[in-house]
Enzyme design. Sequence first.
Site, PDB file in Angstrom:
ATOM      1  N   ALA A   1       0.811  -1.215   0.000  1.00  0.00           N
ATOM      2  CA  ALA A   1       0.000   0.000   0.000  1.00  0.00           C
ATOM      3  C   ALA A   1       0.846   1.267   0.000  1.00  0.00           C
ATOM      4  O   ALA A   1       0.339   2.349  -0.266  1.00  0.00           O
ATOM      5  CB  ALA A   1      -0.924   0.016   1.216  1.00  0.00           C
ATOM      6  N   LYS A   2       2.147   1.142   0.342  1.00  0.00           N
ATOM      7  CA  LYS A   2       3.089   2.270   0.353  1.00  0.00           C
ATOM      8  C   LYS A   2       2.518   3.473   1.102  1.00  0.00           C
ATOM      9  O   LYS A   2       2.552   4.605   0.624  1.00  0.00           O
ATOM     10  CB  LYS A   2       3.493   2.655  -1.071  1.00  0.00           C
ATOM     11  CG  LYS A   2       4.189   1.524  -1.827  1.00  0.00           C
ATOM     12  CD  LYS A   2       4.595   1.947  -3.221  1.00  0.00           C
ATOM     13  CE  LYS A   2       5.295   0.822  -3.963  1.00  0.00           C
ATOM     14  NZ  LYS A   2       4.390  -0.321  -4.276  1.00  0.00           N
ATOM     15  N   ARG A   3       2.034   3.239   2.301  1.00  0.00           N
ATOM     16  CA  ARG A   3       1.466   4.311   3.109  1.00  0.00           C
ATOM     17  C   ARG A   3       2.575   5.173   3.710  1.00  0.00           C
ATOM     18  O   ARG A   3       3.667   4.696   4.020  1.00  0.00           O
ATOM     19  CB  ARG A   3       0.592   3.731   4.219  1.00  0.00           C
ATOM     20  CG  ARG A   3      -0.667   3.025   3.719  1.00  0.00           C
ATOM     21  CD  ARG A   3      -1.586   3.981   2.991  1.00  0.00           C
ATOM     22  NE  ARG A   3      -2.891   3.390   2.733  1.00  0.00           N
ATOM     23  CZ  ARG A   3      -3.364   3.091   1.532  1.00  0.00           C
ATOM     24  NH1 ARG A   3      -2.618   3.321   0.461  1.00  0.00           N
ATOM     25  NH2 ARG A   3      -4.565   2.579   1.380  1.00  0.00           N
TER      26      ARG A   3
END
Length: 310
Positions: A119-121
């Site tokens: 998700a590369k938050r």
Amino acid sequence: MTDPSETTHTTHPTGGQPFGQRLAATMAERGQLCLGIDPHPELMQDWGLPVDVNGVEHFSRTVIEVAHDYTNDPHQTGGVAVLKPQVAFYERYGSAGFAVLETVLAEAREAGILTIADAKRGDIGSTMAGYATGWLADGSALAADALTLSPYLGYESLRPAIELARRHHRGVFVLGLTSNPEGAQVQHRGGPENSVARTIIDRVSRDNKSEIRHTGTPVMGSVGLVIGATVASRTRELGIDLSDTQAPLLAPGFGAQGAGVDDVVTGFGRAWPQVLVNSSRGILRAGPQRSGIQEAIENTLCSLARVHIA
């Protein structure tokens, strides 16, 4: 309503072991393949599926079932160590897509396969804590074994996720060096001695060594790095020794994106035992027949098995 990040559990779906320890044991048993679940519209069309949430669900379940059957086949050596659903391809369908993703994560857990939610938050303060609770806390329907994070609001902005992951025996993978051409404009800034990438990787290394000292377990820590397979060799240009980080290294780009065995050998060198090689479309384009996907998994595992680092 109780915040699941504050709930006390007598048992953990993770088994109560640190993520790095669980991942190291899984890689030792099954090998170093992370299979991405990327229900990309073009790939779904190639499979003859509708480009909608029903197609995403069918696609995802097929990948999980094939990974489970291959990994548990007594005639096979090795298997799929980790499944990595690409969150964007579920999020594009709104709440219905997230409902499918919840099912995907639950079914992967039931199949006994570790998951990384890609998700590369990245955010700050209570917002980062909110993302962390959603993706890493016991009791959350979206809880994965690990989550990818972007550190470009500052490494310490990730602290709520790193600490929550540790409390719940989960992990994170922090973007270190990415293969997109624009990445170098930020990640290489500062030159070999003070590059942004080196700063981030040094902080990851520090967190892992602190964790390992605390747990007394001489294995990988639970703070991983994302290092593109096609750009791993640039670590030497930046004076970075990945083998010293004690981090699991998620290496996307193997197969369809152009990285081969030679790139892995050249790029990672002594850090190879820490590398989790991700292949998504390079394997999944062999579908929709399950036998085709299984053959692609086997071919990938055979390629990786030929890697020997002096």
